[in-house]
Design a protein around this motif. Structure first.
Motif, PDB file in Angstrom:
ATOM      1  N   ILE A 112      13.086   0.413  -5.567  1.00 43.16           N
ATOM      2  CA  ILE A 112      13.624   0.174  -4.236  1.00 43.16           C
ATOM      3  C   ILE A 112      13.553   1.461  -3.422  1.00 43.16           C
ATOM      4  CG2 ILE A 112      15.648  -0.566  -2.944  1.00 43.16           C
ATOM      5  CD1 ILE A 112      16.545  -2.078  -5.469  1.00 43.16           C
ATOM      6  N   LEU A 113      12.824   1.399  -2.298  1.00 43.35           N
ATOM      7  CA  LEU A 113      12.723   2.543  -1.396  1.00 43.35           C
ATOM      8  C   LEU A 113      13.708   2.372  -0.246  1.00 43.35           C
ATOM      9  CD1 LEU A 113       8.925   3.412  -1.007  1.00 43.35           C
ATOM     10  CD2 LEU A 113      10.572   4.206  -2.700  1.00 43.35           C
ATOM     11  N   SER A 114      14.380   3.461   0.083  1.00 47.35           N
ATOM     12  CA  SER A 114      15.338   3.446   1.190  1.00 47.35           C
ATOM     13  C   SER A 114      14.737   4.158   2.390  1.00 47.35           C
ATOM     14  CB  SER A 114      16.639   4.147   0.783  1.00 47.35           C
ATOM     15  OG  SER A 114      17.211   3.525  -0.347  1.00 47.35           O
ATOM     16  N   PRO A 115      14.987   3.638   3.601  1.00 47.71           N
ATOM     17  CA  PRO A 115      14.540   4.366   4.793  1.00 47.71           C
ATOM     18  C   PRO A 115      15.124   5.765   4.812  1.00 47.71           C
ATOM     19  CG  PRO A 115      15.246   2.153   5.354  1.00 47.71           C
ATOM     20  CD  PRO A 115      15.646   2.375   3.929  1.00 47.71           C
TER      21      PRO A 115
ATOM     22  N   PHE B 139       6.257   6.210   0.945  1.00 50.52           N
ATOM     23  CA  PHE B 139       5.638   5.506   2.051  1.00 50.52           C
ATOM     24  C   PHE B 139       6.229   6.075   3.335  1.00 50.52           C
ATOM     25  CE2 PHE B 139       4.872   1.878   4.939  1.00 50.52           C
ATOM     26  CZ  PHE B 139       3.522   1.753   4.719  1.00 50.52           C
ATOM     27  N   ILE B 140       5.433   6.033   4.402  1.00 48.53           N
ATOM     28  CA  ILE B 140       5.852   6.609   5.670  1.00 48.53           C
ATOM     29  C   ILE B 140       7.146   5.959   6.151  1.00 48.53           C
ATOM     30  CG2 ILE B 140       5.181   6.955   8.077  1.00 48.53           C
ATOM     31  CD1 ILE B 140       2.264   6.745   7.116  1.00 48.53           C
TER      32      ILE B 140
ATOM     33  N   PHE C 225       0.815  -1.225   0.000  1.00 49.17           N
ATOM     34  CA  PHE C 225       0.000   0.000   0.000  1.00 49.17           C
ATOM     35  C   PHE C 225       0.845   1.271   0.000  1.00 49.17           C
ATOM     36  CE2 PHE C 225      -2.541  -3.296   2.260  1.00 49.17           C
ATOM     37  CZ  PHE C 225      -3.394  -3.553   1.207  1.00 49.17           C
ATOM     38  N   ALA C 226       1.979   1.221  -0.712  1.00 42.26           N
ATOM     39  CA  ALA C 226       2.745   2.440  -0.942  1.00 42.26           C
ATOM     40  C   ALA C 226       1.990   3.319  -1.948  1.00 42.26           C
ATOM     41  CB  ALA C 226       4.140   2.098  -1.476  1.00 42.26           C
TER      42      ALA C 226
ATOM     43  N   SER D  91      -3.779  15.924  -4.903  1.00 44.84           N
ATOM     44  CA  SER D  91      -2.470  16.571  -5.050  1.00 44.84           C
ATOM     45  C   SER D  91      -1.375  15.639  -4.571  1.00 44.84           C
ATOM     46  CB  SER D  91      -2.435  17.863  -4.227  1.00 44.84           C
ATOM     47  OG  SER D  91      -2.481  17.571  -2.851  1.00 44.84           O
ATOM     48  N   SER D  92      -0.237  15.702  -5.212  1.00 44.56           N
ATOM     49  CA  SER D  92       0.880  14.864  -4.821  1.00 44.56           C
ATOM     50  C   SER D  92       1.356  15.246  -3.420  1.00 44.56           C
ATOM     51  CB  SER D  92       2.042  15.009  -5.814  1.00 44.56           C
ATOM     52  OG  SER D  92       2.442  16.356  -5.915  1.00 44.56           O
ATOM     53  N   LYS D  93       1.141  16.470  -3.015  1.00 44.86           N
ATOM     54  CA  LYS D  93       1.545  16.895  -1.685  1.00 44.86           C
ATOM     55  C   LYS D  93       0.785  16.126  -0.621  1.00 44.86           C
ATOM     56  CE  LYS D  93       1.825  20.912   1.362  1.00 44.86           C
ATOM     57  NZ  LYS D  93       1.570  22.360   1.515  1.00 44.86           N
ATOM     58  N   THR D  94      -0.523  15.943  -0.823  1.00 44.37           N
ATOM     59  CA  THR D  94      -1.346  15.229   0.154  1.00 44.37           C
ATOM     60  C   THR D  94      -0.914  13.787   0.268  1.00 44.37           C
ATOM     61  OG1 THR D  94      -3.254  16.656  -0.242  1.00 44.37           O
ATOM     62  CG2 THR D  94      -3.683  14.513   0.767  1.00 44.37           C
ATOM     63  N   LEU D  95      -0.723  13.111  -0.862  1.00 42.15           N
ATOM     64  CA  LEU D  95      -0.434  11.682  -0.821  1.00 42.15           C
ATOM     65  C   LEU D  95       1.014  11.374  -0.451  1.00 42.15           C
ATOM     66  CD1 LEU D  95      -2.442  10.333  -3.861  1.00 42.15           C
ATOM     67  CD2 LEU D  95      -3.017  10.246  -1.462  1.00 42.15           C
ATOM     68  N   GLN D  96       1.897  12.305  -0.691  1.00 40.43           N
ATOM     69  CA  GLN D  96       3.293  12.060  -0.352  1.00 40.43           C
ATOM     70  C   GLN D  96       3.658  12.557   1.041  1.00 40.43           C
ATOM     71  OE1 GLN D  96       6.226  12.842  -3.504  1.00 40.43           O
ATOM     72  NE2 GLN D  96       4.519  13.228  -4.859  1.00 40.43           N
ATOM     73  N   GLU D  97       2.629  12.954   1.817  1.00 34.00           N
ATOM     74  CA  GLU D  97       2.823  13.489   3.155  1.00 34.00           C
ATOM     75  C   GLU D  97       3.792  14.661   3.128  1.00 34.00           C
ATOM     76  OE1 GLU D  97       1.260   9.561   3.460  1.00 34.00           O
ATOM     77  OE2 GLU D  97       3.415   9.702   3.400  1.00 34.00           O
TER      78      GLU D  97
END
Length: 505
Positions: free
Chosen positions: A99-102, A80-81, A44-45, A499-505
């Motif tokens: 690949i997402l990095s912390p 993702f958070i 759910f990213a 908006s991408s701002k909302t979903l990307q936190e």
């Protein structure tokens, strides 16, 4: 056979290469998002395209890249958070892995008070700051809720079988049991607004869209047996009958909606009968929609009860901290916040152990992982047993616009075993027929064991405070039932355009 000589013909090779790129771009492409350290999928990213449309990865971290997305966008952003947002140009996206990095840990100086805190003192600080740190007022949340269920039949034995319906004899039963699936899976996903507080009577839900995903592939033998069963019921059970179920000394009335659906077709020349049937179908359809929304609201309410600051929390390691042992493991960073990492385990009697990440700035819990140390609940009585042997989860919180912390992500897993070894009897009842001679009965002794594995995840994209009057003005208008899909497709969630701002936190 036709042979084409291409050696030395660079233009032709370039043409073939270009054609292959066009062909690949014209096909559906599945991309998987994984963690750079563990290689685990990130469920759910959020995936945002350059035209501000959004989709979500499934529980295996996959999303589907369609041809029109290549044509209408030039780049994507995956977030993702707790991870660094990844941006990629679509034209350079040749691999099927992202690949997402912390979020990077910056080795900057951490200034503490003139003394170091023990684990118990940190826990006391958490408790002292609950009222000022956490949002307990009415909230309106735009969220995505995913639920995946896996049921497996471990054992089933039927003995002492008797039936007054000759078509439904022991041979038919054995054929049905041999043909049935021993394991089945399904998933439900929902996008909607969930409004309210921790009070059960102060919660509302308005669903935007829903989907149910499972395989409908069935063996032809099973379909033939189902048709035979329905035909036998139609021919032998009276249209105005209902069923009583008895199991030993226990009994009750069976929901006979299924049997209502097997009644003879209405006479197409009887206008009034057609109107009545249509009204009844509309009534049942509305009830299904309301029940579906009600069940989703109940699921969300259950998940919220695992927040440690909820009034009737299932995780009381802060409110009843004297029942737990705490250990300060390290001081590090979670996302960009310096945190204490504490583990806890019960001294006696409690169900859960876990790990919490506590902000050094205001002693707010930013993340909590937990798992049970014993069966959470269960019983074994009169040949029926239930064992809820696994409960685990993760909750991530972040600060909202009002400076309060509220949940942004939930992951909750459970496993339950159910077993029964009891006599069972179905008795046809009909108020228009006297006595029992003309009523059908099916009796047996059933010995079975099943296991249910469940996973629920919630992503909260947007959250805002509501006044009581604003909450009261919200009307629940639930007319949504899940659309059926045999496989996951990410373009289903077109309603997630924001908006991408909302979903990307």
């Amino acid at each position: 056979m036709i042979k084409i000589a291409v050696r030395g013909n660079k233009k032709f090779l370039f043409f073939l290469f270009s054609l292959s790129i066009l062909f690949l771009n014209g096909q559906t492409k599945y991309i998987r998002v994984i963690d750079s350290l563990t290689n685990d999928p990130i469920s759910f990213a959020t995936v945002i395209f350059s035209n501000n449309t959004g989709i979500i990865t499934d529980d295996n971290g996959r999303f589907e890249l369609l041809e029109e997305q290549y044509l209408n966008n030039d780049s994507i952003y995956v977030s993702f958070i707790g991870y660094k947002t990844l941006s990629r140009e679509l034209s350079s996206l040749k691999d099927t892995l992202l690949i997402l990095s912390p979020n990077p840990i910056e080795l900057k100086e951490i200034v503490l008070t003139n003394r170091e805190f023990s684990a118990e003192e940190i826990v006391e600080k958490i408790r002292e700051n609950i009222n000022q740190n956490y949002e307990i007022q009415i909230l309106d949340n735009l969220l995505f809720f995913g639920q995946k269920e896996s049921n497996e039949l471990k054992r089933i034995n039927i003995s002492k079988y008797k039936s007054s319906i000759k078509e439904l004899n022991k041979g038919f039963l054995d054929s049905m049991l041999n043909s049935m699936d021993k394991k089945n899976e399904y998933a439900i996903e929902v996008l909607g607004n969930y409004s309210g507080s921790f009070k059960k009577e102060q919660q509302k839900i308005n669903l935007i869209k829903a989907r149910e995903t499972y395989s409908q592939e069935k063996d032809l033998t099973v379909l033939a047996l189902e048709e035979k069963f329905e035909e036998a019921i139609k021919n032998n059970v009276k249209s105005n009958s209902y069923f009583k179920v008895k199991s030993g000394i226990f009994g009750g009335e069976m929901d006979n909606e299924y049997f209502d659906n097997l009644k003879p077709d209405v006479d197409t020349t009887d206008t009034e009968a057609i109107k009545r049937e249509l009204a009844e179908k509309n009534k049942k359809e509305m009830k299904r929609k309301l029940d579906f929304a009600k069940n989703r609201k109940s699921e969300l309410n259950s998940i919220l009860s695992y927040l440690f600051y909820a009034p009737k929390t299932k995780l009381n390691f802060i409110t009843k901290s004297n029942r737990y042992n705490f250990t300060l493991n390290e001081m590090t960073y979670f996302a960009k916040d310096p945190v204490y990492v504490l583990s806890f385990e019960p001294r006696w009697g409690e169900d859960y152990k876990g790990t919490i990440y506590v902000s050094m700035d205001d002693f707010a819990v930013l993340r909590m992982d937990f798992e049970n140390v014993k069966s959470v609940w269960g019983f074994d009585l009169f040949g029926v047993s239930i064992d809820a042997y696994k409960r685990s989860g993760r909750i991530i919180l972040s600060k909202n616009n009002q400076g309060k912390y509220s949940p942004k992500y939930f992951q909750f897993s459970s496993a339950t075993k159910f077993a029964v070894d009891r006599p069972l009897k179905f008795i046809e009842k009909n108020k228009f027929v006297r006595g029992r001679r003309k009523q059908n009965e099916i009796s047996m002794r059933i010995d079975l064991e099943t296991t249910n594995l469940s996973q629920r995840e919630v992503r909260i994209f947007d959250s805002k405070n509501l006044s009581l009057s604003e909450y009261d003005a919200i009307k629940e208008k639930n007319t949504v039932l899940p659309e059926f899909y045999e496989r996951f497709t990410t373009d289903f969630w077109e309603e997630l355009k924001t908006s991408s701002k909302t979903l990307q936190e």
